[in-house]
Write a protein that holds these residues in place. Structure first.
Motif, PDB file in Angstrom:
ATOM      1  N   GLN A   1       0.831  -1.205   0.000  1.00  0.00           N
ATOM      2  CA  GLN A   1       0.000   0.000   0.000  1.00  0.00           C
ATOM      3  C   GLN A   1       0.866   1.256   0.000  1.00  0.00           C
ATOM      4  O   GLN A   1       0.542   2.246  -0.654  1.00  0.00           O
TER       5      GLN A   1
ATOM      6  N   GLU B   1       2.119   1.837  -3.405  1.00  0.00           N
ATOM      7  CA  GLU B   1       1.051   2.406  -4.242  1.00  0.00           C
ATOM      8  C   GLU B   1       1.002   3.922  -4.088  1.00  0.00           C
ATOM      9  O   GLU B   1       0.853   4.660  -5.075  1.00  0.00           O
ATOM     10  N   ILE B   2       1.137   4.385  -2.859  1.00  0.00           N
ATOM     11  CA  ILE B   2       1.141   5.837  -2.613  1.00  0.00           C
ATOM     12  C   ILE B   2       2.335   6.485  -3.298  1.00  0.00           C
ATOM     13  O   ILE B   2       2.210   7.532  -3.951  1.00  0.00           O
TER      14      ILE B   2
ATOM     15  N   MET C   1       1.810   6.641  -7.018  1.00  0.00           N
ATOM     16  CA  MET C   1       0.829   7.649  -7.381  1.00  0.00           C
ATOM     17  C   MET C   1       1.458   9.044  -7.370  1.00  0.00           C
ATOM     18  O   MET C   1       1.257   9.846  -8.287  1.00  0.00           O
TER      19      MET C   1
ATOM     20  N   TRP D   1      -8.634   5.752   3.605  1.00  0.00           N
ATOM     21  CA  TRP D   1      -8.573   6.347   2.272  1.00  0.00           C
ATOM     22  C   TRP D   1      -7.990   7.757   2.291  1.00  0.00           C
ATOM     23  O   TRP D   1      -7.586   8.282   1.253  1.00  0.00           O
TER      24      TRP D   1
ATOM     25  N   TYR E   1      -4.455   8.378   0.808  1.00  0.00           N
ATOM     26  CA  TYR E   1      -4.418   8.425  -0.658  1.00  0.00           C
ATOM     27  C   TYR E   1      -4.790   9.826  -1.163  1.00  0.00           C
ATOM     28  O   TYR E   1      -4.195  10.329  -2.118  1.00  0.00           O
TER      29      TYR E   1
ATOM     30  N   SER F   1      -2.200  12.735  -3.127  1.00  0.00           N
ATOM     31  CA  SER F   1      -2.497  13.413  -4.393  1.00  0.00           C
ATOM     32  C   SER F   1      -1.930  14.825  -4.419  1.00  0.00           C
ATOM     33  O   SER F   1      -1.676  15.379  -5.499  1.00  0.00           O
TER      34      SER F   1
END
Length: 369
Positions: free
Chosen positions: A205, A208-209, A212, A259, A262, A266
């Motif tokens: 996880q 993934e961050i 991104m 969440w 995430y 951004s």
């Protein structure tokens, strides 16, 4: 080492210093490629430490000084943004290669890529500075030579400090860099620990961050900043990026659901613009002969903040994640780090544009012929 390497890049040339700093990154990985026994792993850490001291941050500083030599002042921000954007792209591609390459080939491929860099620079990079011929000191004793070198470096370091302190723009941007990196490096040092303890995140996880943020930062640096900079200027971009970093930190610190991290990540698409806009402001406020000194000195200031921040943030994070926390706010340390970014934002808002008369605007030292 960063201010020292910046000074040497001004005095001895950009190309030799780039070749030196880039070449040092090859040796630690070559040791692991050769042998991965316990002794070689220790050797890797020792040589890797020396390599990082010479190369970490200095490659960017000298590369930025080189760009300032060959690119018109009004186009530098876009070029700096392309450099940092390509760096983000290489980071993402490197992670992808490491994920799919067989383990036995990883070090061999990485060494081949690292060797390509100095070879390419030696063949195609053109020197942009007038190197100063070293003074003849063959008749001096060894001790006298050492004392003379120390005195010269001290005088050069003092000149670099004078350049930064005497310029309101450079003085302000050094404070912005200090407080921004004070907060951001603190967050980076505890983020994985915090996400694992607060939300049970695992390494997948977390990766993934990072992916991104990396992919989004490529887009913002290579496409957005070059388009927006001519319209609003470096100061507005820097202030907006600092606002993005504040939102990033506050959302992490106040995260109430899995969440939310995430959503916080951004904002990396925005705060990643701090670096190229800072490079551009420093470059615009400095003459061509002092680019290395100014960039290196301010990079040294950033390194000090990167050293100090985890000393305070790490124990504070552990305290608020433990059962002995004075109140229930697991991300309190990250909220404290965001205060540093708020201070940086306030200083950035007071930055005054660098006003240069037409005769002071420098033309690139290398032009297309």
């Amino acid at each position: 080492m960063l201010p020292l390497l910046g000074q040497l890049a001004d005095e001895r040339g950009r190309k030799p210093l780039l070749l030196l700093t880039v070449s040092t990154t090859i040796f630690p990985f070559a040791i692991l490629a050769w042998n991965q026994s316990k002794e070689f792993v220790y050797a890797y850490y020792v040589i890797g430490t020396v390599s990082y001291i010479l190369s970490r941050g200095s490659i960017f500083c000298i590369a930025v000084a080189y760009v300032a030599d060959v690119v018109n002042e009004n186009k530098r921000a876009a070029v700096f943004s392309w450099i940092t954007g390509l760096f983000s792209a290489s980071h993402v591609l490197g992670n992808v290669l490491a994920r799919f390459l067989p383990e036995k080939y990883i070090f061999s491929v990485s060494i081949a890529l690292l060797i390509f860099c100095p070879v390419y620079m030696q063949m195609f990079l053109t020197e942009t500075t007038n190197k100063r011929a070293p003074e003849s000191d063959q008749d001096l004793s060894c001790l006298t030579k050492i004392v003379t070198i120390i005195r010269k470096r001290y005088a050069s370091m003092r000149d670099a400090a004078t350049i930064v302190v005497s310029s309101p723009t450079l003085r302000s941007i050094s404070l912005v860099s200090f407080f921004y990196h004070l907060g951001m490096s603190g967050i980076s040092s505890v983020l994985l620990y915090y996400l694992k303890a607060a939300f049970g995140f695992d390494k997948n996880q977390f990766s993934e961050i990072l992916m991104m943020v990396g992919i989004g930062s490529i887009f913002s640096q290579i496409l957005v900043l070059p388009l927006v900079n001519p319209l609003v200027g470096e100061k507005v971009i820097l202030s907006s990026a600092l606002l993005g970093s504040i939102a990033y930190a506050l959302l992490y610190g106040l995260a109430w659901a899995p969440w939310v991290p995430y959503l916080s990540a951004s904002f990396g698409v925005i705060y990643v613009l701090v670096k190229p806009s800072t490079f551009a402001i420093i470059s615009r406020a400095t003459c061509s002969t002092n680019q290395g000194k100014a960039q290196g000195f301010i990079a040294g200031v950033q390194s000090i903040s990167t050293l100090l921040s985890p000393v305070a943030i790490s124990p504070l994070t552990s305290w608020f994640l433990s059962s002995n926390a004075p109140f229930n706010c697991k991300g309190f340390s990250i909220i404290c780090a965001s205060i540093c970014m708020m201070v940086a934002f306030c200083i950035a808002c007071k930055l005054k544009p660098v006003e240069r008369s037409p005769e002071d605007i420098e033309t690139p030292l290398l032009t297309d012929s």
